[in-house]
Design an enzyme around this catalytic site. Structure first.
Site, PDB file in Angstrom:
ATOM      1  N   PRO A   2       0.828  -1.214   0.000  1.00  0.00           N
ATOM      2  CA  PRO A   2       0.000   0.000   0.000  1.00  0.00           C
ATOM      3  C   PRO A   2       0.862   1.263   0.000  1.00  0.00           C
ATOM      4  CG  PRO A   2      -0.124  -1.127   2.120  1.00  0.00           C
ATOM      5  CD  PRO A   2       0.675  -2.003   1.222  1.00  0.00           C
ATOM      6  N   GLU A   3       0.494   2.208  -0.849  1.00  0.00           N
ATOM      7  CA  GLU A   3       1.160   3.508  -0.866  1.00  0.00           C
ATOM      8  C   GLU A   3       0.180   4.556  -0.338  1.00  0.00           C
ATOM      9  OE1 GLU A   3       4.080   4.811  -3.278  1.00  0.00           O
ATOM     10  OE2 GLU A   3       4.501   2.953  -4.339  1.00  0.00           O
ATOM     11  N   HIS A  90      -6.265 -14.248   9.260  1.00  0.00           N
ATOM     12  CA  HIS A  90      -5.369 -13.090   9.240  1.00  0.00           C
ATOM     13  C   HIS A  90      -6.054 -11.795   9.688  1.00  0.00           C
ATOM     14  CE1 HIS A  90      -2.347 -15.588   7.475  1.00  0.00           C
ATOM     15  NE2 HIS A  90      -3.082 -15.831   6.399  1.00  0.00           N
ATOM     16  N   ARG A 109       1.087 -10.934   6.188  1.00  0.00           N
ATOM     17  CA  ARG A 109       2.543 -10.963   6.376  1.00  0.00           C
ATOM     18  C   ARG A 109       2.975 -10.289   7.674  1.00  0.00           C
ATOM     19  NH1 ARG A 109       5.397  -9.488   0.795  1.00  0.00           N
ATOM     20  NH2 ARG A 109       7.182 -10.165   2.015  1.00  0.00           N
ATOM     21  N   ARG A 150      22.937  18.224  -1.960  1.00  0.00           N
ATOM     22  CA  ARG A 150      22.901  16.766  -1.999  1.00  0.00           C
ATOM     23  C   ARG A 150      23.263  16.261  -3.392  1.00  0.00           C
ATOM     24  NH1 ARG A 150      19.988  14.666   2.487  1.00  0.00           N
ATOM     25  NH2 ARG A 150      20.778  12.674   1.740  1.00  0.00           N
TER      26      ARG A 150
END
Ligand SMILES: [Zn+2]
Length: 268
Positions: A2-3, A90, A109, A150
């Site tokens: 998931p984002e 789950h 998971r 950077r």
């Protein structure tokens, strides 16, 4: 995985079930996910009223009238199931409301997490204190300052949650493509004008994905609805060897151990 758009869609879906409701019952069906669940989770949440739901980076935040916030992270495989008719093995954590509706955090998971944090201490909570600004709030000038000096590739620094919070691999690839910025370009060398295009591109790719997720929200009203995952279409992500749409061909490289998809013709 998931984002941010999935987390935002999840929060909006949970809002429809939980906001304003009193929590009648919670059930932790195992003692831990990625880390131990708070021992007093049930005691502190049972009887509390849910006052607000929000998101910080890829965390969802469920606030209560007891000044506690339940903070969840979906990890790799986590999602909330709405009104499950049968409890799955789950389904590790279940909230039942005073209306008799249930939401279950399902995480095969177990890379996800659940924490209870005092709401007025959220900004100083270590996982939040370390985060950079939200991608919807960041100005190009601020991003310029954060990237100044950077030399690391811009792709890698956009994934660094301390510089900008909540961006994952998919949306960084898509935003760099839309902004025409090469993923290997030294971050500090990108001009303010190009960072303006990048900030706008980040806003657009996330907003479009959230809108796509939002259009599936009605499915969650039915029993066994699942929050958080929806199909999306991308311009470059996972499209190696295919046309970019502007005359180039999408290429895949590996940066920081993860795939980057980009168009060498469009991105400089
Ligand atoms: Zn191209």
């Amino acid at each position: 995985m998931p984002e941010l758009p999935e987390v935002e869609t999840t929060v909006r879906g949970l809002e429809g079930v939980l906001k304003g409701r009193r929590i009648a019952h919670v059930e932790a069906r195992r003692p831990d996910l990625r880390r131990a669940l708070p021992l007093d989770l049930g005691q502190r949440l049972t009887g509390a009223r849910v006052t607000e739901l929000g998101r910080r980076a890829k965390y969802g935040v469920i606030g209560t009238d007891r000044a506690d916030s339940l903070v969840f992270h979906l990890g790799m495989s986590g999602h909330w199931r709405v009104d499950p008719t049968v409890i799955d093995k789950h389904d590790h954590f279940i909230i039942e409301t005073d209306e008799g509706r249930r939401v279950a955090l399902n995480d095969a998971r177990r890379f996800g997490s659940l924490d209870l944090v005092r709401t007025d201490e959220l900004v100083d909570w270590p996982p939040f204190a370390a985060l950079g600004p939200e991608p919807f709030d960041v100005a190009a000038e601020e991003l310029k300052a954060r990237l100044a000096g950077r030399t690391a590739p811009i792709k890698l620094l956009l994934l660094d949650q301390r510089i900008i919070a909540g961006l994952g691999n998919i949306y960084v690839c898509e935003a760099l493509f839309r902004a025409g910025i090469h993923p290997k370009r030294a971050a500090g060398s990108v001009s303010l004008e190009r960072l303006r295009r990048l900030v706008a591109a980040i806003y657009d790719v996330l907003t479009e994905a959230i809108a796509a997720g939002g259009s599936t929200l009605r499915d969650f009203a039915s029993p066994d609805g699942e929050l958080g995952y929806f199909s999306k279409s991308f311009a470059v992500y996972d499209r190696e060897g295919q046309p970019c749409g502007s005359g180039g061909t999408v290429r895949r490289i590996v940066q920081g151990g993860r795939s980057t998809f980009y168009c060498p013709h469009c991105q400089r």
